[in-house]
Design a protein around this motif. Structure first.
Motif, PDB file in Angstrom:
ATOM      1  N   ILE A 180      11.276  -0.193   0.678  1.00 40.71           N
ATOM      2  CA  ILE A 180      11.442  -1.201   1.797  1.00 40.71           C
ATOM      3  C   ILE A 180      10.527  -2.441   1.384  1.00 40.71           C
ATOM      4  O   ILE A 180      10.322  -3.271   2.185  1.00 40.71           O
ATOM      5  N   SER A 181       9.476  -2.321   0.504  1.00 35.88           N
ATOM      6  CA  SER A 181       8.956  -3.425   0.185  1.00 35.88           C
ATOM      7  C   SER A 181       8.095  -3.160  -1.176  1.00 35.88           C
ATOM      8  O   SER A 181       7.762  -2.116  -1.556  1.00 35.88           O
ATOM      9  N   LYS A 182       7.933  -4.449  -1.923  1.00 35.95           N
ATOM     10  CA  LYS A 182       7.314  -4.647  -3.199  1.00 35.95           C
ATOM     11  C   LYS A 182       6.525  -5.531  -3.255  1.00 35.95           C
ATOM     12  O   LYS A 182       6.880  -6.731  -3.142  1.00 35.95           O
ATOM     13  N   HIS A 183       5.224  -5.402  -3.796  1.00 35.56           N
ATOM     14  CA  HIS A 183       4.092  -6.721  -3.948  1.00 35.56           C
ATOM     15  C   HIS A 183       3.488  -6.550  -5.034  1.00 35.56           C
ATOM     16  O   HIS A 183       2.884  -5.291  -5.203  1.00 35.56           O
ATOM     17  N   VAL A 220       2.579  -2.467  -5.768  1.00 35.37           N
ATOM     18  CA  VAL A 220       2.903  -1.400  -4.874  1.00 35.37           C
ATOM     19  C   VAL A 220       4.207  -1.375  -4.416  1.00 35.37           C
ATOM     20  O   VAL A 220       4.793  -2.315  -3.881  1.00 35.37           O
ATOM     21  N   GLU A 221       4.847  -0.318  -4.242  1.00 32.22           N
ATOM     22  CA  GLU A 221       6.171  -0.066  -3.785  1.00 32.22           C
ATOM     23  C   GLU A 221       5.849   0.770  -2.729  1.00 32.22           C
ATOM     24  O   GLU A 221       5.400   2.022  -2.669  1.00 32.22           O
ATOM     25  N   ILE A 222       6.390   0.381  -1.528  1.00 28.29           N
ATOM     26  CA  ILE A 222       6.552   1.324  -0.158  1.00 28.29           C
ATOM     27  C   ILE A 222       7.856   1.948  -0.213  1.00 28.29           C
ATOM     28  O   ILE A 222       8.788   1.170  -0.091  1.00 28.29           O
ATOM     29  N   VAL A 223       8.236   2.974  -0.318  1.00 26.73           N
ATOM     30  CA  VAL A 223       9.279   3.577  -0.276  1.00 26.73           C
ATOM     31  C   VAL A 223       9.529   4.747   0.819  1.00 26.73           C
ATOM     32  O   VAL A 223       8.704   5.323   1.385  1.00 26.73           O
ATOM     33  N   ASN A 224      10.848   4.573   1.470  1.00 27.63           N
ATOM     34  CA  ASN A 224      11.226   5.446   2.630  1.00 27.63           C
ATOM     35  C   ASN A 224      11.476   6.839   2.202  1.00 27.63           C
ATOM     36  O   ASN A 224      12.406   6.966   1.276  1.00 27.63           O
ATOM     37  N   ARG A 225      10.662   7.869   2.493  1.00 27.52           N
ATOM     38  CA  ARG A 225      10.632   9.155   1.612  1.00 27.52           C
ATOM     39  C   ARG A 225      12.020   9.866   2.166  1.00 27.52           C
ATOM     40  O   ARG A 225      12.638  10.611   1.305  1.00 27.52           O
ATOM     41  N   VAL A 226      12.741   9.520   3.310  1.00 29.91           N
ATOM     42  CA  VAL A 226      13.839   9.933   3.791  1.00 29.91           C
ATOM     43  C   VAL A 226      15.060   9.561   2.839  1.00 29.91           C
ATOM     44  O   VAL A 226      15.943  10.286   2.537  1.00 29.91           O
TER      45      VAL A 226
END
Length: 135
Positions: free
Chosen positions: A128-131, A117-123
């Motif tokens: 911001i995170s990859k695990h 999972v990659e957590i991406v800042n939409r703006v």
């Protein structure tokens, strides 16, 4: 005597700020569910509507969830996600220590697969995170 102590540590690599804590393959009525539990493992409070989650299965992108705000999320077979649950999506903020459950469509995740999972800042578009964990 202190000169004999190695400078390296037994500690593993530091975990990213948002991690997969569990993948559950069963749900009521099915044995091929795909519930993914994410934890805000860091010290930052995030506006969950400013975040999107991008999932990869064995390195291949298969799902993008456009918002992690549970009230703004719209379930769709197009994004392969059924619903969001948990403290991390109930309010506009995902606080440290809070968990978020993403219920993906059935028959996607299978035991043994590598799930990222990659957590991406939409703006900003910044990851911001990859695990990655094994399902």
């Amino acid at each position: 005597l202190l000169g004999m102590i190695p400078s390296w540590s037994w500690a593993g690599p530091e975990l990213p700020p948002i991690i997969i804590t569990e993948i559950v393959h069963t749900d009521v009525g099915t044995t091929q569910a795909g519930r993914v539990f994410l934890l805000n493992n860091g010290s930052t409070t995030y506006e969950n509507d400013c975040l999107r989650a991008v999932f990869y299965l064995d390195g291949v992108r298969f799902c993008t969830i456009p918002t992690l705000n549970g009230h703004l999320f719209i379930s769709s077979h197009h994004n392969k996600a059924q619903h969001l649950k948990g403290a991390g999506c109930r309010t506009p903020y995902w606080n440290p220590g809070e968990e978020l459950e993403i219920n993906l469509s059935n028959n996607i995740l299978f035991p043994g697969a590598m799930v990222t999972v990659e957590i991406v800042n939409r703006v900003t578009g910044q990851v911001i995170s990859k695990h990655t964990v094994q399902a």
